[in-house]
Design an enzyme around this catalytic site. Structure first.
Site, short mmCIF file in Angstrom:
data_model
loop_
_atom_site.label_atom_id
_atom_site.label_comp_id
_atom_site.label_asym_id
_atom_site.label_seq_id
_atom_site.Cartn_x
_atom_site.Cartn_y
_atom_site.Cartn_z
N HIS A 148 0.84 -1.20 0.00
CA HIS A 148 0.00 0.00 0.00
C HIS A 148 0.87 1.26 0.00
CE1 HIS A 148 -3.17 -2.59 2.23
NE2 HIS A 148 -3.62 -2.38 0.99
N LYS B 87 -18.07 -6.25 6.98
CA LYS B 87 -16.82 -7.00 7.06
C LYS B 87 -16.23 -6.84 8.46
CE LYS B 87 -12.47 -7.45 4.56
NZ LYS B 87 -11.64 -6.89 3.50
N ARG C 169 -1.77 -5.99 -8.55
CA ARG C 169 -0.75 -6.99 -8.25
C ARG C 169 -0.66 -8.05 -9.34
NH1 ARG C 169 -3.42 -8.13 -2.56
NH2 ARG C 169 -5.06 -8.27 -4.10
N SER D 18 -3.47 -7.75 2.62
CA SER D 18 -3.72 -7.62 4.05
C SER D 18 -4.30 -8.90 4.64
CB SER D 18 -4.68 -6.45 4.33
OG SER D 18 -4.08 -5.23 4.01
#
Length: 159
Positions: free
Chosen positions: A18, A42, A91, A128
């Site tokens: 990040h 979440k 990514r 994460s």
């Protein structure tokens, strides 16, 4: 005219991947707003306030980064803040598949542009959620998160 951009995410927790995207973006834009998603559906490891505090601490070296929280549609947040552009790190191809559709939908809804920045290969495997799983089982995640985040992560997961 001030060139402004938003870098959104949950940042639970913020990783060096990040920070790579935020830092590189801060060299290209006058102001970078790091937008921390409030997602009540979440279960996060860190509260929104904790994530904001972590981000403010680890981005303080950049004089043009501001951290805000948001809920709802990112494009609504961007419009309210007068930000015409979203920057997203990619990514892998799987990220692109999802993010391209989101970018096209966001543009259709609001005219907000999305720019993609390829992740530094050093962090291309990093997420994460994977990081939390490794740390939860006692794995070494040093070098993948800032030292402050590592300390807080270990404290939270190991009590």
């Amino acid at each position: 005219m001030v060139r402004r951009v938003v870098c959104p995410g949950s940042f639970d927790p913020v990783t060096n991947g990040h920070l790579d995207i935020i830092g590189r973006t801060s060299r290209l834009y006058d102001e970078v707003v790091v937008a921390v998603l409030i997602n009540i559906e979440k279960k996060s490891l860190f509260t929104v306030e904790e994530r904001i505090d972590m981000l403010q601490a680890v981005t303080k070296e950049y004089g043009n980064v501001r951290v805000e929280k948001f809920h709802g549609l990112l494009v609504d947040f961007a419009k309210q803040q007068g930000i015409p552009t979203i920057v997203k790190g990619l990514r892998a191809v799987s990220d692109f598949d999802y993010e391209l559709q989101m970018a096209q939908l966001n543009y259709r809804m609001s005219g907000v542009e999305t720019l993609f920045m390829s992740t530094n290969p050093e962090y291309s495997f990093l997420s994460s959620s994977r990081l939390k799983e490794i740390a939860r089982y006692g794995g070494d995640v040093s070098g993948l998160v800032p030292d402050l985040v590592l300390r807080l992560l270990v404290e939270r997961l190991r009590g």
